[in-house]
Structure formats: C-alpha cells, structure tokens
Design a protein around this motif. Structure first.
Motif, PDB file in Angstrom:
ATOM      1  N   MET A   1       0.310  -1.077   0.009  1.00  0.00           N
ATOM      2  CA  MET A   1       0.392  -0.152   0.138  1.00  0.00           C
ATOM      3  C   MET A   1       0.590   1.312  -0.076  1.00  0.00           C
ATOM      4  O   MET A   1       1.953   1.154   0.587  1.00  0.00           O
ATOM      5  N   TYR A   2       0.149   2.356  -1.194  1.00  0.00           N
ATOM      6  CA  TYR A   2       0.933   3.639  -0.742  1.00  0.00           C
ATOM      7  C   TYR A   2       0.694   4.567   0.549  1.00  0.00           C
ATOM      8  O   TYR A   2      -0.319   4.064   0.454  1.00  0.00           O
ATOM      9  N   LYS A   3       1.461   5.547  -0.305  1.00  0.00           N
ATOM     10  CA  LYS A   3       0.706   6.685   1.439  1.00  0.00           C
ATOM     11  C   LYS A   3      -0.408   6.688   0.981  1.00  0.00           C
ATOM     12  O   LYS A   3      -0.898   7.009   2.235  1.00  0.00           O
ATOM     13  N   ARG A 148       1.464  -0.867  -5.315  1.00  0.00           N
ATOM     14  CA  ARG A 148       1.560   0.296  -6.405  1.00  0.00           C
ATOM     15  C   ARG A 148       0.440   0.665  -6.976  1.00  0.00           C
ATOM     16  O   ARG A 148      -0.227   0.773  -8.388  1.00  0.00           O
ATOM     17  N   ASN A 149      -0.388  -0.439  -6.944  1.00  0.00           N
ATOM     18  CA  ASN A 149      -2.195  -0.618  -7.471  1.00  0.00           C
ATOM     19  C   ASN A 149      -2.492   1.064  -7.127  1.00  0.00           C
ATOM     20  O   ASN A 149      -3.119   1.629  -6.564  1.00  0.00           O
ATOM     21  N   ARG A 150      -2.445   1.641  -8.072  1.00  0.00           N
ATOM     22  CA  ARG A 150      -3.071   3.509  -8.613  1.00  0.00           C
ATOM     23  C   ARG A 150      -4.371   3.170  -8.026  1.00  0.00           C
ATOM     24  O   ARG A 150      -5.052   3.976  -7.476  1.00  0.00           O
ATOM     25  N   ALA A 154      -6.389   4.960  -4.595  1.00  0.00           N
ATOM     26  CA  ALA A 154      -7.648   5.514  -4.629  1.00  0.00           C
ATOM     27  C   ALA A 154      -8.519   5.497  -4.147  1.00  0.00           C
ATOM     28  O   ALA A 154      -8.874   6.699  -3.216  1.00  0.00           O
ATOM     29  N   ALA A 155      -9.168   4.515  -4.073  1.00  0.00           N
ATOM     30  CA  ALA A 155     -10.364   3.416  -3.770  1.00  0.00           C
ATOM     31  C   ALA A 155     -10.373   4.145  -2.144  1.00  0.00           C
ATOM     32  O   ALA A 155     -11.355   3.994  -1.475  1.00  0.00           O
TER      33      ALA A 155
END
Length: 175
Positions: A1-3, A148-150, A154-155
């Motif tokens: 997971m990203y920021k 890294r799944n954008r 975003a979701a």
C-alpha cells in the motif's frame, strides 16, 4: 500500500471515534486525534528511510502498534499535565475525557489505531506482513492488490474520506 491508501485506511478506522468526538462537540480533540492517527498510519514506512531496518520488518508488527500506543499515551498525559492540551479541549457535551487516565487511554488508542490501519493496508498486498515478528516470522497476506496499484490506493483513500465525512456530518447533526 502506498501513502494515499494508508491515509484512507487511517481515516476509515478513525471514523467511529470521529463520530463520538464530534457528537460530543469536542472539535479540537477531533482534529488533534485525527492528526495523531494519520501520523501513526504513515509512520511504519519510516523503515524505507532507515538503512538499519528492513522494510515491513519490526515497524510493521503488532508490537510496533502497542509501542506507538504507549508513546502516544505518555506524550498525551505529559502535554495534558503541563496544560498544553487543556481540560476544556477534552470535556464536551456528555463526554469528559479530561482525567489523566482517560487522556492516556485515548492516546494509546490513537497510536494503536494508526499503526494497525497501516498493517491492514499492507496485509492486503502480496508481500504481506509478519505481524508478530520476531516471535514468529510467519507472513500473512490476503493478496487482494499490489501495493503500487493506483486504483486500489485511490479507492482506499476515497472510501476512508467518505467514511470520515459521513461520521463528521452525522456527529454534527447529532450534537
């Protein structure tokens, strides 16, 4: 997971407490607590900047969540004792959190919530986490999405912000 995914999950886990604080008209406490949860929701990835720590190692464990809770409890009680966080900020309509033991308990909860929300996000990725390392290095992963799944990040941000918004509106309406 990203920021941004971690921010969203931090908002999501904070939403129930947000409702309680806002419905008790504890608006400053709501803001301070929200910032604290977000700090701890992002903090475990400090291991990416510190060469002596492995990524998703000790900072990504339940022990780190308890440590974050203890640190936050001590800081909250100390700030309360010297009146940096005055009792009026913690006493609202029908809810009084101004006693030192309640301030400490709230601080502990905030630290644990923040780090745990981060762990939840990383648990969803294929890399997973070892939640009780070093006691056991067994890795848990739900493998729902890559870090890294954008779209996934975003979701999670959108869901967390919506949950926080709903909690905030419902809290104001019930105040």
């Amino acid at each position: 997971m990203y920021k941004w995914g971690h921010v969203g999950l931090g908002c999501l886990v904070y939403s129930p407490l947000c409702f309680v604080l806002v419905s008790s008209e504890l608006y400053v406490a709501f803001a301070l607590c929200g910032v604290t949860v977000q700090f701890w929701a992002l903090c475990p990835d400090i291991d990416r900047r510190l060469a002596f720590l492995d990524h998703r190692g000790y900072t990504h464990t339940l022990f780190a969540a308890v440590l974050a809770g203890l640190v936050t409890a001590v800081v909250a009680v100390a700030l309360h004792a010297v009146d940096v966080v005055p009792a009026t900020v913690l006493a609202g309509r029908g809810l009084d959190l101004s006693a030192p033991e309640l301030v400490g308990g709230l601080g502990f909860l905030l630290g644990v919530l923040g780090v745990t929300s981060h762990l939840l996000g990383d648990l969803l990725t294929p890399m997973g986490i070892a939640p009780v390392a070093p006691v056991s290095n067994a890795t848990l992963s739900l493998e729902l999405c890559k870090a890294r799944n954008r779209v996934a990040n975003a979701a999670f941000l959108a869901v967390g912000l919506c949950a926080l918004g709903v909690a905030l509106v419902l809290g104001v309406l019930s105040a």
